[in-house]
Design an enzyme around this catalytic site. Sequence first.
Site, mmCIF file in Angstrom:
data_model
loop_
_atom_site.group_PDB
_atom_site.id
_atom_site.type_symbol
_atom_site.label_atom_id
_atom_site.label_comp_id
_atom_site.label_asym_id
_atom_site.label_seq_id
_atom_site.Cartn_x
_atom_site.Cartn_y
_atom_site.Cartn_z
ATOM 1 N N GLN A 20 0.804 -1.217 0.000
ATOM 2 C CA GLN A 20 0.000 0.000 0.000
ATOM 3 C C GLN A 20 0.841 1.272 0.000
ATOM 4 O OE1 GLN A 20 -2.811 -1.798 3.191
ATOM 5 N NE2 GLN A 20 -4.084 -0.368 2.036
ATOM 6 N N HIS A 115 0.206 -9.420 4.468
ATOM 7 C CA HIS A 115 -0.858 -8.415 4.416
ATOM 8 C C HIS A 115 -1.407 -8.360 2.990
ATOM 9 C CE1 HIS A 115 -2.543 -4.657 6.491
ATOM 10 N NE2 HIS A 115 -3.164 -4.749 5.328
ATOM 11 N N ASN A 159 -2.790 -10.894 8.195
ATOM 12 C CA ASN A 159 -3.744 -9.806 8.358
ATOM 13 C C ASN A 159 -5.080 -10.164 7.718
ATOM 14 O OD1 ASN A 159 -4.415 -6.849 8.841
ATOM 15 N ND2 ASN A 159 -4.770 -7.008 6.636
ATOM 16 N N GLU A 160 -6.151 -10.004 8.460
ATOM 17 C CA GLU A 160 -7.526 -10.124 7.955
ATOM 18 C C GLU A 160 -7.739 -11.306 7.008
ATOM 19 O OE1 GLU A 160 -8.989 -6.409 6.400
ATOM 20 O OE2 GLU A 160 -9.052 -5.534 8.392
HETATM 21 C C1 NOJ Z 1 -7.918 -3.229 6.561
HETATM 22 C C2 NOJ Z 1 -6.726 -3.629 5.781
HETATM 23 O O1 NOJ Z 1 -5.863 -4.398 6.580
HETATM 24 C C3 NOJ Z 1 -5.982 -2.468 5.169
HETATM 25 O O2 NOJ Z 1 -5.071 -2.972 4.251
HETATM 26 C C4 NOJ Z 1 -6.973 -1.521 4.527
HETATM 27 O O3 NOJ Z 1 -6.344 -0.494 3.841
HETATM 28 C C5 NOJ Z 1 -7.870 -0.961 5.602
HETATM 29 N N1 NOJ Z 1 -8.599 -2.052 6.206
HETATM 30 C C6 NOJ Z 1 -8.893 0.037 5.090
HETATM 31 O O4 NOJ Z 1 -9.795 -0.594 4.258
#
Ligand code: NOJ
Length: 438
Positions: A20, A115, A159-160
């Site tokens: 990002q 991530h 992550n997520e």
């Molecule tokens: C969660 C994610 O981990 C991140 O990469 C993302 O930019 C943010 N949420 C906002 O959507």
Amino acid sequence: MTPFDLPNNFILGTATASVQIEGSDTNNSWYRWSRQPGRTADGTDCTIADDHWNRVDEDIDLMTQLHVNGYRMSIEWSRIEPEPGHFDSGAMAHYRDEIEKLIAAGIHPMVTLHHFSNPLWLEDAGAWLNPAVIRQFARYAAHVYTHLGDLVTDWITINEPSVYLTFGHVWGDWPPGDQNILNYFKGARHMIGAHIAAYGNIHELASGQGRPTPRVAAAHHLRVFEPAGGKIVERWICRAFERLFHNVFAEGMATGRLLWPIGCGTPFGQGDFQDYVGINYYTRDMIVFNPGKPLQLFGDTLVKPGAPVNDLGWEIYPEGLFELSQRFYRRFKKPVVITENGTPDRSDAFRTRYIYDHLYQVRKLLDAGVDVRGYYHWSLMDNFEWAEGLGARFGLIEVDYTTQARRIRRSGEFYAEICRNHGVTEAIMEEHLNPIVA
Ligand code: NOJ
């Protein structure tokens, strides 16, 4: 609104992720995907992003201006292991240097290993659908820990996971663009297995090398799911969402127990595989079931009518941070770290209030006895927001992508004051919040 304080040792940080912000890596799944026509909302891609790879000093300097004492960053797997089994010592040296600079600036590092982005070699071999990923991820985690574990104690494995699999394997809006719920289940099993294997490797290496005990966990994306009307079927749908989106991962990664429908038993071992609960919190979804469309099994997701929303239309619902953190703390009895929370707000019209309201919930959690250790605001600066492209502005710092000039937003100044004072004082409210309320 009232002033409040936060404990002196509380981490007030910011968070980012490699793809990002870094730019200049052409060996990852998002680089290839985002450059294909139609993949991002505004046609932008992550080729350069914030050019952070070349601007580490400048960005750490900005962090010191924000007075943060923590920074969550991710290591890009495709840089560290550009080909399977070949590790790039130059890339590792770069991250080591960055982390040493953070520490020298008094900023506690928290490092994410995965991530959303995969090395291309992994992507092309099926990535998280291929069972080999468990061994490969554990090997990569061990490699990174071996080289950085003397500097870093706080680790996020994945992550997520639920978001990665939903967008990549159910909606198909993210790489690999797949639409098959069975692959969501398969990927979930492998992510749980990979987390557990990496957790084991990191702890084993730490004890063998006499290093400080690492703290390892996943960062879970938690949302509030609420039935929009009184319908019992809407309550069932909410439960299904909670199970599929939260619990299969939270439970599986913490204990090794696989929940139906992703599996059963403890194929990756049974134990205690998290040292804290990592929570990324953003919003609430209202679930509506339309009897006219009974085949729409998961109903429709709406924003509560009249509720405040951010630039991407997500409801702003600070109370959800309290509800979910308390629930997960009670369930797992481990310290909670808010590993992400933030909002896209291009004109910086409501981010200040957003920060106040969410940190106020953190204060309430502490008062309720929930052991919250830190809050990482998403994000340090505007960055590449996946399928939204560069257009969604989450930053405490505004970035001009034509010049790469950075400028701390007014909400960033507010956050800086909170970090400096470990709380919101009368004077801070007077300066930053009263003009907004008035
Ligand atoms: C969660 C994610 O981990 C991140 O990469 C993302 O930019 C943010 N949420 C906002 O959507």
